[in-house]
Motif scaffolding. Structure first.
Motif, PDB file in Angstrom:
ATOM      1  N   ALA A  14       8.842  -4.437   7.233  1.00 16.78           N
ATOM      2  CA  ALA A  14       8.871  -4.287   6.163  1.00 16.78           C
ATOM      3  C   ALA A  14       9.543  -6.059   5.100  1.00 16.78           C
ATOM      4  O   ALA A  14       8.783  -6.802   5.614  1.00 16.78           O
ATOM      5  CB  ALA A  14      10.446  -4.227   6.270  1.00 16.78           C
ATOM      6  N   HIS A  15       9.358  -5.981   4.068  1.00 19.53           N
ATOM      7  CA  HIS A  15       8.932  -7.610   3.820  1.00 19.53           C
ATOM      8  C   HIS A  15      10.307  -8.150   2.382  1.00 19.53           C
ATOM      9  O   HIS A  15      11.171  -6.594   2.390  1.00 19.53           O
ATOM     10  CB  HIS A  15       8.011  -7.881   3.321  1.00 19.53           C
ATOM     11  CG  HIS A  15       7.863  -7.085   2.206  1.00 19.53           C
ATOM     12  ND1 HIS A  15       6.859  -8.113   1.560  1.00 19.53           N
ATOM     13  CD2 HIS A  15       8.297  -6.092   1.272  1.00 19.53           C
ATOM     14  CE1 HIS A  15       5.951  -6.873   0.862  1.00 19.53           C
ATOM     15  NE2 HIS A  15       7.442  -6.180  -0.273  1.00 19.53           N
ATOM     16  N   ARG A  16      10.926  -9.068   2.041  1.00 20.35           N
ATOM     17  CA  ARG A  16      11.342  -8.883   0.778  1.00 20.35           C
ATOM     18  C   ARG A  16      11.125  -9.921  -0.279  1.00 20.35           C
ATOM     19  O   ARG A  16      10.523 -11.777   0.838  1.00 20.35           O
ATOM     20  CB  ARG A  16      12.994  -8.870   1.148  1.00 20.35           C
ATOM     21  CG  ARG A  16      13.866  -9.798   0.065  1.00 20.35           C
ATOM     22  CD  ARG A  16      14.936 -10.329   0.246  1.00 20.35           C
ATOM     23  NE  ARG A  16      16.324 -10.934  -0.912  1.00 20.35           N
ATOM     24  CZ  ARG A  16      17.089 -11.604  -0.365  1.00 20.35           C
ATOM     25  NH1 ARG A  16      17.227 -12.213   0.262  1.00 20.35           N
ATOM     26  NH2 ARG A  16      17.602 -11.953  -2.069  1.00 20.35           N
ATOM     27  N   GLY A  41      10.299  -1.073   3.321  1.00 23.41           N
ATOM     28  CA  GLY A  41       8.567  -1.044   3.689  1.00 23.41           C
ATOM     29  C   GLY A  41       7.455  -0.464   3.067  1.00 23.41           C
ATOM     30  O   GLY A  41       7.525   0.261   2.107  1.00 23.41           O
ATOM     31  N   HIS A  42       6.390  -1.061   3.890  1.00 22.43           N
ATOM     32  CA  HIS A  42       5.193  -0.116   3.097  1.00 22.43           C
ATOM     33  C   HIS A  42       4.135  -0.030   4.018  1.00 22.43           C
ATOM     34  O   HIS A  42       5.056  -0.281   5.181  1.00 22.43           O
ATOM     35  CB  HIS A  42       4.635  -2.011   2.134  1.00 22.43           C
ATOM     36  CG  HIS A  42       5.604  -1.888   1.165  1.00 22.43           C
ATOM     37  ND1 HIS A  42       4.913  -1.156  -0.281  1.00 22.43           N
ATOM     38  CD2 HIS A  42       5.834  -3.330   0.794  1.00 22.43           C
ATOM     39  CE1 HIS A  42       6.317  -1.731  -1.318  1.00 22.43           C
ATOM     40  NE2 HIS A  42       6.676  -3.241  -0.830  1.00 22.43           N
ATOM     41  N   ASN A  43       3.716   1.128   3.838  1.00 22.53           N
ATOM     42  CA  ASN A  43       2.827   1.574   4.493  1.00 22.53           C
ATOM     43  C   ASN A  43       1.339   1.082   4.465  1.00 22.53           C
ATOM     44  O   ASN A  43       0.730   1.055   3.427  1.00 22.53           O
ATOM     45  CB  ASN A  43       2.874   2.971   4.972  1.00 22.53           C
ATOM     46  CG  ASN A  43       3.469   3.393   4.979  1.00 22.53           C
ATOM     47  OD1 ASN A  43       4.065   3.467   6.283  1.00 22.53           O
ATOM     48  ND2 ASN A  43       3.828   4.870   4.112  1.00 22.53           N
ATOM     49  N   TYR A 124      -3.758  -3.049   1.445  1.00 22.21           N
ATOM     50  CA  TYR A 124      -2.942  -1.630   0.029  1.00 22.21           C
ATOM     51  C   TYR A 124      -2.343  -1.716   0.869  1.00 22.21           C
ATOM     52  O   TYR A 124      -2.090  -1.785   1.239  1.00 22.21           O
ATOM     53  CB  TYR A 124      -3.691  -0.630   0.469  1.00 22.21           C
ATOM     54  CG  TYR A 124      -5.044   0.014  -0.523  1.00 22.21           C
ATOM     55  CD1 TYR A 124      -6.612  -0.405   0.402  1.00 22.21           C
ATOM     56  CD2 TYR A 124      -5.703   0.509  -1.518  1.00 22.21           C
ATOM     57  CE1 TYR A 124      -7.851  -0.579  -0.071  1.00 22.21           C
ATOM     58  CE2 TYR A 124      -6.558   0.905  -1.998  1.00 22.21           C
ATOM     59  CZ  TYR A 124      -7.948   0.174  -1.491  1.00 22.21           C
ATOM     60  OH  TYR A 124      -9.125   0.764  -1.980  1.00 22.21           O
ATOM     61  N   GLU A 125      -0.721  -2.075  -0.899  1.00 21.67           N
ATOM     62  CA  GLU A 125       0.601  -1.914  -0.366  1.00 21.67           C
ATOM     63  C   GLU A 125       0.780  -1.195  -0.741  1.00 21.67           C
ATOM     64  O   GLU A 125       1.635  -0.278  -0.585  1.00 21.67           O
ATOM     65  CB  GLU A 125       0.848  -2.844  -1.408  1.00 21.67           C
ATOM     66  CG  GLU A 125       2.423  -3.699  -0.831  1.00 21.67           C
ATOM     67  CD  GLU A 125       2.924  -4.764  -1.635  1.00 21.67           C
ATOM     68  OE1 GLU A 125       3.098  -5.795  -0.738  1.00 21.67           O
ATOM     69  OE2 GLU A 125       3.812  -4.899  -2.959  1.00 21.67           O
ATOM     70  N   THR A 126       0.193  -0.360  -1.411  1.00 24.72           N
ATOM     71  CA  THR A 126       0.617   0.970  -2.077  1.00 24.72           C
ATOM     72  C   THR A 126      -0.492   2.097  -1.704  1.00 24.72           C
ATOM     73  O   THR A 126      -1.905   1.186  -2.048  1.00 24.72           O
ATOM     74  CB  THR A 126       1.190   1.537  -3.077  1.00 24.72           C
ATOM     75  OG1 THR A 126       0.574   1.542  -4.472  1.00 24.72           O
ATOM     76  CG2 THR A 126       2.176   0.408  -3.456  1.00 24.72           C
TER      77      THR A 126
HETATM   78 NI    NI Z   1       7.413  -4.716  -1.506  1.00 31.89          NI
END
Ligand code: NI
Length: 136
Positions: A14-16, A41-43, A124-126
């Motif tokens: 998770a991040h902000r 969150g990101h995978n 890869y963030e997405t």
């Molecule tokens: Ni993000």
């Protein structure tokens, strides 16, 4: 003759994205939904690519098991299922953008590699958004 050996890895985190000294309005303008105060969150998918000469005795550039263990110790154990802003010391005062995460990952893995090996990290963030860093 240089050859590149790559290993793919994965972590959830998770991040902000925000800057403390900016107004909420400016943070929303620049970071949009990524400024959600309750985090998101990101995978993350990571590809670590190590380039070097083939060792004449082993036939390896790097034993991929060694690369696997470095990624596990330096990235997966440190980042997986963590809140990057709150749990990971490197991001206490560094915005955990994909760019900055890639740089930190590069520094951590590179420090564990033999000096003659080059490293490129792709994060890869997405599935459509990814960044690369090769230490330059
Ligand atoms: Ni993000």
């Amino acid at each position: 003759m240089k050859v590149t050996v790559s290993r793919r890895a994965h972590f959830n985190a998770a991040h902000r994205l925000y800057k403390k000294d900016w107004s909420n309005e400016k943070n929303n303008t620049i970071f949009g939904k990524c400024n959600n105060p309750n985090y998101h969150g990101h995978n993350y998918e990571l590809i670590a690519s190590v380039t070097g000469e083939i060792d004449q005795e082993t036939g390896f550039v790097i034993d991929v098991k060694i690369l696997k263990d470095i990624i596990k110790n330096e990235v997966e154990d440190a980042f997986d299922h963590k809140n990057l802003n709150l749990d990971v010391s490197e991001f206490k005062s560094l915005n955990p953008t994909a760019e900055n995460i890639a740089v930190i990952i590069h520094q951590k893995i590179k420090a564990k590699l033999e000096g003659h090996l080059d490293l490129e990290v792709t994060l890869y963030e997405t599935s459509r958004n990814f960044v690369s860093y090769s230490g330059k």
